[in-house]
Design a protein around this motif. Structure first.
Motif, PDB file in Angstrom:
ATOM      1  N   HIS A  89     -11.644  42.966 -25.845  1.00  0.00           N
ATOM      2  CA  HIS A  89     -11.319  41.542 -25.959  1.00  0.00           C
ATOM      3  C   HIS A  89     -10.424  41.165 -24.781  1.00  0.00           C
ATOM      4  CE1 HIS A  89     -12.808  42.179 -30.015  1.00  0.00           C
ATOM      5  NE2 HIS A  89     -12.900  40.876 -30.124  1.00  0.00           N
ATOM      6  N   HIS A  90     -10.549  39.944 -24.318  1.00  0.00           N
ATOM      7  CA  HIS A  90      -9.808  39.502 -23.139  1.00  0.00           C
ATOM      8  C   HIS A  90      -9.087  38.192 -23.428  1.00  0.00           C
ATOM      9  CE1 HIS A  90     -12.465  42.508 -21.465  1.00  0.00           C
ATOM     10  NE2 HIS A  90     -11.591  42.602 -20.487  1.00  0.00           N
ATOM     11  N   PHE A 138     -16.223  38.178 -25.679  1.00  0.00           N
ATOM     12  CA  PHE A 138     -15.444  37.052 -25.168  1.00  0.00           C
ATOM     13  C   PHE A 138     -15.975  35.749 -25.769  1.00  0.00           C
ATOM     14  CE2 PHE A 138     -14.812  33.595 -22.123  1.00  0.00           C
ATOM     15  CZ  PHE A 138     -13.431  33.592 -22.072  1.00  0.00           C
ATOM     16  N   GLY A 149      -7.630  43.993 -23.507  1.00  0.00           N
ATOM     17  CA  GLY A 149      -8.313  44.073 -22.227  1.00  0.00           C
ATOM     18  C   GLY A 149      -8.702  45.488 -21.830  1.00  0.00           C
ATOM     19  N   ASN A 183     -18.561  43.190 -23.409  1.00  0.00           N
ATOM     20  CA  ASN A 183     -17.337  42.439 -23.140  1.00  0.00           C
ATOM     21  C   ASN A 183     -17.586  40.936 -23.053  1.00  0.00           C
ATOM     22  OD1 ASN A 183     -14.678  44.097 -22.477  1.00  0.00           O
ATOM     23  ND2 ASN A 183     -16.449  45.351 -21.921  1.00  0.00           N
ATOM     24  N   ASP A 201     -10.812  33.696 -19.505  1.00  0.00           N
ATOM     25  CA  ASP A 201     -11.990  33.935 -18.673  1.00  0.00           C
ATOM     26  C   ASP A 201     -11.658  34.667 -17.383  1.00  0.00           C
ATOM     27  OD1 ASP A 201     -10.669  31.502 -17.916  1.00  0.00           O
ATOM     28  OD2 ASP A 201     -12.442  30.879 -16.789  1.00  0.00           O
ATOM     29  N   LEU A 222     -11.189  38.369 -18.157  1.00  0.00           N
ATOM     30  CA  LEU A 222     -12.530  38.943 -18.289  1.00  0.00           C
ATOM     31  C   LEU A 222     -13.167  39.126 -16.911  1.00  0.00           C
ATOM     32  CD1 LEU A 222     -14.997  39.670 -20.207  1.00  0.00           C
ATOM     33  CD2 LEU A 222     -15.712  37.299 -19.815  1.00  0.00           C
TER      34      LEU A 222
END
Length: 189
Positions: free
Chosen positions: A74-75, A42, A142, A38, A78, A81
């Motif tokens: 994927h996020h 990112f 997410g 992850n 920040d 994430l």
């Protein structure tokens, strides 16, 4: 879907700090792998968010099924994430030790795919029930859905536990809902 900033940011630095406080040696292998994947995606996304987010329109109508695999990892930014990976860190440590790594990896893979399918079914139901085709366009990314599924599993294997959410003791069976509301208030969308 808005374009997010790339690179090192406050949420990412805080996440790396939290991981260092736990210690890499204390994080089971699959949990660590999910965290690394992850964070890597990112910093180096496969495609822009608008091309990996999951929606009924993109996945079903345009038959872009790869989004089922890409969207969970994927996020949006920040902080998205950070919240997801801190949750993954604690749930992963508890569940992977209990279930063992191979079974836990299988669960993560299955949940990652099934959550996207459930998301699309719910969006399609909203289209039908509310007679509003705009729900086909809602696009999400997410790991949150997987985390809520892991929370249910964790509650099953560890019944009667009390979790601390922002310092408040809450029965674990309700903690995932409190987390959901708290994350929405802190990081809407």
């Amino acid at each position: 879907m808005e374009r997010r900033q790339r690179g090192v940011s406050a949420g990412l630095l805080l996440l790396l700090y939290q991981i260092s406080q736990v210690g890499l040696q204390n994080i089971p292998s699959v949990t660590l792998g999910v965290l690394v994947l992850n964070i890597f995606l990112f910093l180096n996304p496969v495609r822009p968010l608008s091309e990996v987010c999951l929606s009924v329109n993109e996945a079903v109508h345009r038959k872009n099924w790869q989004r089922l695999l890409l969207a969970p990892f994927h996020h949006a930014d920040d902080w998205h994430l950070y919240y997801n990976m801190i949750s993954m860190l604690w749930k992963g440590i508890m569940l992977e030790r209990k279930l063992k790594s191979i079974w836990f990896a299988y669960i993560i893979a299955v949940f990652s795919l099934l959550i996207g399918i459930v998301y699309m079914v719910l969006e399609l139901l909203l289209v039908i029930v509310l007679d509003d085709p705009s729900y086909e366009m809602n696009c999400g990314v997410g790991f949150s859905g997987v985390l809520f599924a892991l929370k249910v599993l964790n509650n099953y294997y560890n019944p009667g536990r009390v979790s601390s959410v922002f310092g408040l003791p809450i029965s674990s069976k309700y903690a995932c809902w409190v987390e959901l509301v708290a994350i929405h208030l802190i990081s809407p969308g």
